[in-house]
Scaffold this motif. Sequence first.
Motif, PDB file in Angstrom:
ATOM      1  N   ARG A 100      -7.225 -17.982 -42.214  1.00 55.38           N
ATOM      2  CA  ARG A 100      -6.589 -16.821 -42.828  1.00 55.38           C
ATOM      3  C   ARG A 100      -7.439 -15.559 -42.651  1.00 55.38           C
ATOM      4  O   ARG A 100      -8.645 -15.582 -42.834  1.00 55.38           O
ATOM      5  CB  ARG A 100      -6.395 -17.091 -44.323  1.00 55.38           C
ATOM      6  CG  ARG A 100      -5.508 -16.093 -45.040  1.00 55.38           C
ATOM      7  CD  ARG A 100      -5.276 -16.525 -46.485  1.00 55.38           C
ATOM      8  NE  ARG A 100      -4.066 -15.926 -47.027  1.00 55.38           N
ATOM      9  CZ  ARG A 100      -3.495 -16.292 -48.166  1.00 55.38           C
ATOM     10  NH1 ARG A 100      -4.019 -17.264 -48.892  1.00 55.38           N
ATOM     11  NH2 ARG A 100      -2.400 -15.699 -48.593  1.00 55.38           N
ATOM     12  N   HIS A 101      -6.770 -14.475 -42.312  1.00 57.61           N
ATOM     13  CA  HIS A 101      -7.415 -13.163 -42.304  1.00 57.61           C
ATOM     14  C   HIS A 101      -7.197 -12.543 -43.688  1.00 57.61           C
ATOM     15  O   HIS A 101      -6.711 -13.211 -44.592  1.00 57.61           O
ATOM     16  CB  HIS A 101      -6.835 -12.292 -41.183  1.00 57.61           C
ATOM     17  CG  HIS A 101      -7.135 -12.804 -39.810  1.00 57.61           C
ATOM     18  ND1 HIS A 101      -6.276 -12.678 -38.740  1.00 57.61           N
ATOM     19  CD2 HIS A 101      -8.213 -13.471 -39.328  1.00 57.61           C
ATOM     20  CE1 HIS A 101      -6.807 -13.230 -37.658  1.00 57.61           C
ATOM     21  NE2 HIS A 101      -7.978 -13.720 -37.997  1.00 57.61           N
ATOM     22  N   ALA A 102      -7.531 -11.278 -43.851  1.00 54.78           N
ATOM     23  CA  ALA A 102      -7.413 -10.635 -45.168  1.00 54.78           C
ATOM     24  C   ALA A 102      -6.021 -10.841 -45.769  1.00 54.78           C
ATOM     25  O   ALA A 102      -5.016 -10.528 -45.121  1.00 54.78           O
ATOM     26  CB  ALA A 102      -7.704  -9.141 -45.042  1.00 54.78           C
ATOM     27  N   PRO A 103      -5.934 -11.368 -46.991  1.00 59.30           N
ATOM     28  CA  PRO A 103      -4.629 -11.613 -47.598  1.00 59.30           C
ATOM     29  C   PRO A 103      -4.089 -10.412 -48.382  1.00 59.30           C
ATOM     30  O   PRO A 103      -2.963 -10.434 -48.852  1.00 59.30           O
ATOM     31  CB  PRO A 103      -4.923 -12.765 -48.562  1.00 59.30           C
ATOM     32  CG  PRO A 103      -6.342 -12.532 -48.986  1.00 59.30           C
ATOM     33  CD  PRO A 103      -7.034 -11.903 -47.813  1.00 59.30           C
ATOM     34  N   THR A 104      -4.903  -9.364 -48.504  1.00 59.89           N
ATOM     35  CA  THR A 104      -4.576  -8.267 -49.414  1.00 59.89           C
ATOM     36  C   THR A 104      -3.600  -7.242 -48.839  1.00 59.89           C
ATOM     37  O   THR A 104      -3.293  -7.243 -47.656  1.00 59.89           O
ATOM     38  CB  THR A 104      -5.867  -7.514 -49.799  1.00 59.89           C
ATOM     39  OG1 THR A 104      -6.522  -7.097 -48.586  1.00 59.89           O
ATOM     40  CG2 THR A 104      -6.824  -8.390 -50.596  1.00 59.89           C
ATOM     41  N   ASP A 105      -3.155  -6.338 -49.724  1.00 60.12           N
ATOM     42  CA  ASP A 105      -2.364  -5.176 -49.328  1.00 60.12           C
ATOM     43  C   ASP A 105      -3.289  -3.968 -49.240  1.00 60.12           C
ATOM     44  O   ASP A 105      -4.261  -3.862 -50.001  1.00 60.12           O
ATOM     45  CB  ASP A 105      -1.267  -4.905 -50.362  1.00 60.12           C
ATOM     46  CG  ASP A 105      -0.228  -6.018 -50.397  1.00 60.12           C
ATOM     47  OD1 ASP A 105       0.334  -6.322 -49.340  1.00 60.12           O
ATOM     48  OD2 ASP A 105       0.021  -6.575 -51.480  1.00 60.12           O
ATOM     49  N   ALA A 106      -2.986  -3.064 -48.334  1.00 58.68           N
ATOM     50  CA  ALA A 106      -3.820  -1.882 -48.134  1.00 58.68           C
ATOM     51  C   ALA A 106      -3.089  -0.617 -48.587  1.00 58.68           C
ATOM     52  O   ALA A 106      -1.901  -0.433 -48.302  1.00 58.68           O
ATOM     53  CB  ALA A 106      -4.199  -1.755 -46.662  1.00 58.68           C
ATOM     54  N   PHE A 107      -3.832   0.242 -49.277  1.00 54.11           N
ATOM     55  CA  PHE A 107      -3.318   1.547 -49.684  1.00 54.11           C
ATOM     56  C   PHE A 107      -3.646   2.541 -48.564  1.00 54.11           C
ATOM     57  O   PHE A 107      -4.808   2.690 -48.169  1.00 54.11           O
ATOM     58  CB  PHE A 107      -3.977   1.983 -50.999  1.00 54.11           C
ATOM     59  CG  PHE A 107      -3.581   3.360 -51.459  1.00 54.11           C
ATOM     60  CD1 PHE A 107      -2.376   3.565 -52.118  1.00 54.11           C
ATOM     61  CD2 PHE A 107      -4.409   4.451 -51.234  1.00 54.11           C
ATOM     62  CE1 PHE A 107      -2.000   4.841 -52.538  1.00 54.11           C
ATOM     63  CE2 PHE A 107      -4.046   5.734 -51.651  1.00 54.11           C
ATOM     64  CZ  PHE A 107      -2.839   5.918 -52.313  1.00 54.11           C
TER      65      PHE A 107
END
Length: 314
Positions: A100-107
Motif C-alpha cells: 500500500r502507498h499513502a492511504p490518506t486524502d490530500a488538501f
Amino acid sequence: MKKTLRIATRKSPLAMWQTEFVKAELEKAHPGLEVILLPMSTKGDKILDVPLAKIGGKGLFTKELEDRMMDGDADIAVHSMKDVPMELPEGFALGAILERHAPTDAFVSNQYDTFDALPQGAILGTSSLRRKAQLMAIRPDLDVRDLRGNVGTRLGKLDAGEYDAIILATAGLQRLGLDERIRHELSPEVCLPAVTQGTIGIEYFAKDTETLEIIQVLNHKETEIRTTAERAMNHHLEGGCQVPIGVFAELDGDDLKMRGLVGTLDGSEILTASIEGKAEQAQELGVDLAKKLLAQGAKAILDEVYANDAHNKG
C-alpha cells in the motif's frame, strides 16, 4: 513459464503509472519476461460530467478491462483497489495485492495552507461522497461541489479559480510526481480513507495458474490482510459504488486494528466504530465492524443514499 504477459489498463495518466509500475516490478522479478501494455478508455473515463454513482459506479473502470481479458487480448488487469467491486465476475480473481502507498486524502489549494484555514463558504471540490460527508461534518459552512475528471483535469479546474480548494488522493498525486501540490495530508482521524485507498491489485483468470505464478511475487502479505479486512466491512455493509463509507485497517505485528465510518451526505450524522483482533481474523473483523455500524443505524443512512441515487437516476 510464459515469455510474455499482456496487461489491460485504463489510459488515464494515473492508471498508466500504476501499470508501468507493475510492468517494471514484474520484469525485475522475472528476467526475460516481456510485459506488454494494452491501454484503453473505459466508459468511466469518457463520461466526466456525471457523478460516478449515476452511470453505474466503480465497475465502469473494471468491466471493460475484464472484457478485454475475456476476448483473449489480455492476461491480467491492473486496478486501483478502490475501483474494484466487492464481488468479481465469475472466473476472475485477485492474484496479487501490492504494498500500500499513502492511504490518506490530500488538501490542495493555491490560496490556503490548511483545510482549517478555508474561509466561511469556501468552495471545496471532491468527487467523493465519503470525503464530502466527513468534511461537511467538520465544516458545514463550506460549499462542497462535485469534481470529476483525471488528476490533471481536477487541478486545472482548481487553477482556473473554480474552487478554493480540492481534495485528492495523496497516493495519486505522489505517483504522478505532483507532491508539491499537496498542502497537507488529512489524517485518518480527520478524514477516514476509502476502502483500500492507495492500494494496487492485479486481476487474473482464476484457472490460469501459470499467470498466477508470475504475478504472485508482487503480493504484499500485510497489505493483503488489511485489504481483506477493509473489503469485508464494505461488503457486509453492501457498500456500493459511491457511498459515504470510510475504513482504515492497521497492522502491528499480528494485531489488526480497524476503524469504520458511515455518514449522511450532508455530514449531519456520522457513525463510527472500531475493532481489534488478530491478523488471521481479518475477514471476520471486517464483518464484525460492519455489524457494529449497522447496530448504530448505518443501514438507514445507506438506504437513504441509494434511494437518493435512484431518484437522481430516474
